[in-house]
Design a protein around this motif. Sequence first.
Motif, short mmCIF file in Angstrom:
data_model
loop_
_atom_site.label_atom_id
_atom_site.label_comp_id
_atom_site.label_asym_id
_atom_site.label_seq_id
_atom_site.Cartn_x
_atom_site.Cartn_y
_atom_site.Cartn_z
N ASN A 120 0.81 -1.22 0.00
CA ASN A 120 0.00 0.00 0.00
C ASN A 120 0.85 1.27 0.00
O ASN A 120 0.33 2.36 0.22
N TYR A 121 2.16 1.10 -0.19
CA TYR A 121 3.10 2.21 -0.26
C TYR A 121 3.06 3.08 1.00
O TYR A 121 3.10 4.30 0.93
N GLN A 122 3.02 2.41 2.17
CA GLN A 122 3.00 3.11 3.44
C GLN A 122 4.35 3.10 4.15
O GLN A 122 4.59 3.91 5.04
N PHE A 123 5.24 2.20 3.79
CA PHE A 123 6.60 2.18 4.34
C PHE A 123 7.54 1.58 3.31
O PHE A 123 7.12 0.85 2.42
N ALA A 124 8.81 1.93 3.46
CA ALA A 124 9.83 1.44 2.52
C ALA A 124 11.16 1.30 3.25
O ALA A 124 11.44 2.02 4.21
N LEU A 125 11.96 0.37 2.75
CA LEU A 125 13.33 0.17 3.20
C LEU A 125 14.21 0.46 2.00
O LEU A 125 14.06 -0.18 0.95
N VAL A 126 15.10 1.43 2.14
CA VAL A 126 15.91 1.89 1.01
C VAL A 126 17.39 1.87 1.42
O VAL A 126 17.73 2.26 2.54
N SER A 130 26.58 -0.78 -1.34
CA SER A 130 27.76 -0.78 -0.48
C SER A 130 27.41 -1.04 0.98
O SER A 130 28.28 -1.32 1.79
N ARG A 131 26.14 -0.96 1.30
CA ARG A 131 25.59 -1.13 2.66
C ARG A 131 26.02 0.00 3.59
O ARG A 131 25.87 -0.10 4.79
N ASN A 149 10.51 -3.42 13.31
CA ASN A 149 11.36 -4.57 13.62
C ASN A 149 11.53 -5.51 12.43
O ASN A 149 12.61 -6.05 12.20
N ASN A 150 10.46 -5.69 11.65
CA ASN A 150 10.54 -6.52 10.43
C ASN A 150 11.50 -5.89 9.42
O ASN A 150 12.29 -6.60 8.78
N LEU A 151 11.45 -4.58 9.28
CA LEU A 151 12.34 -3.89 8.34
C LEU A 151 13.79 -3.98 8.81
O LEU A 151 14.71 -4.19 7.99
N ILE A 152 14.01 -3.86 10.10
CA ILE A 152 15.37 -3.99 10.64
C ILE A 152 15.91 -5.40 10.37
O ILE A 152 17.06 -5.56 9.98
N THR A 153 15.07 -6.40 10.58
CA THR A 153 15.47 -7.78 10.33
C THR A 153 15.86 -7.97 8.87
O THR A 153 16.89 -8.57 8.55
N LYS A 154 15.05 -7.43 7.96
CA LYS A 154 15.35 -7.53 6.52
C LYS A 154 16.67 -6.84 6.19
O LYS A 154 17.47 -7.34 5.41
N ALA A 155 16.89 -5.67 6.78
CA ALA A 155 18.13 -4.94 6.53
C ALA A 155 19.33 -5.74 7.03
O ALA A 155 20.34 -5.86 6.33
N GLU A 156 19.21 -6.31 8.20
CA GLU A 156 20.31 -7.10 8.76
C GLU A 156 20.58 -8.33 7.90
O GLU A 156 21.74 -8.68 7.65
N SER A 161 24.56 -2.88 8.80
CA SER A 161 24.92 -2.82 10.21
C SER A 161 23.83 -2.07 10.98
O SER A 161 23.90 -0.85 11.14
N ILE A 162 22.85 -2.81 11.45
CA ILE A 162 21.71 -2.16 12.11
C ILE A 162 22.06 -1.65 13.51
O ILE A 162 21.32 -0.84 14.07
N LYS A 163 23.18 -2.08 14.07
CA LYS A 163 23.59 -1.58 15.39
C LYS A 163 23.84 -0.08 15.36
O LYS A 163 23.74 0.59 16.37
N GLU A 164 24.17 0.43 14.19
CA GLU A 164 24.46 1.85 14.04
C GLU A 164 23.23 2.67 13.66
O GLU A 164 23.32 3.89 13.50
#
Length: 174
Positions: A120-126, A130-131, A149-156, A161-164
């Motif tokens: 529904n184009y309500q959130f995005a992970l971009v 190079s990460r 939390n789901n987006l953080i998991t996908k990024a990881e 480096s989600i710790k940053e």
Amino acid sequence: MKSNAFLLLVLIMVSACSSKEDLPTVKDVDLNKYQGTWYEIARLPNRFEKGLKCVTANYTLNEDGTIKVINKGINTEDQSKSETAIGKAKVPDAQFPGQIKVSFFGPFYGDYYIIDLDENYQFALVGDPSRKYLWILSRTPRIDDKIYNNLITKAEQQGFSIKELHLTKQDCNL
């Protein structure tokens, strides 16, 4: 003068985003639905947004298929000061609509990869291959914890480096 510095820092980021490492992106993007205002919920630290809060990105589809980009943020030390960067974006290969190129200065383009996008184009992970750069964007100034939390998991899972990760304050009106 400060806006020029912000623009220069955005240019540095764009120039740095040229890695050839693979990063999967969404298979479909409807640019008409993607356009509009997105609130930055979180980001990996970067020089061009240092000291900014209430960061938004506004995308407008141009008649020629390119996208006008307006990034704004408020200075955390002096809320009477804002930073704005105006650029353009394009989809260089229609077979990969999630792999967008963005430029804030001249012929230099950086990677803007849409890694995840709500139907529904309500959130995005971009991010970028190079990460080094990552953004969690939402149509609203706040996002549900479960979605975040789901987006953080996908990024990881994609090697970021989600710790940053820096949470962006969204406590003002732009």
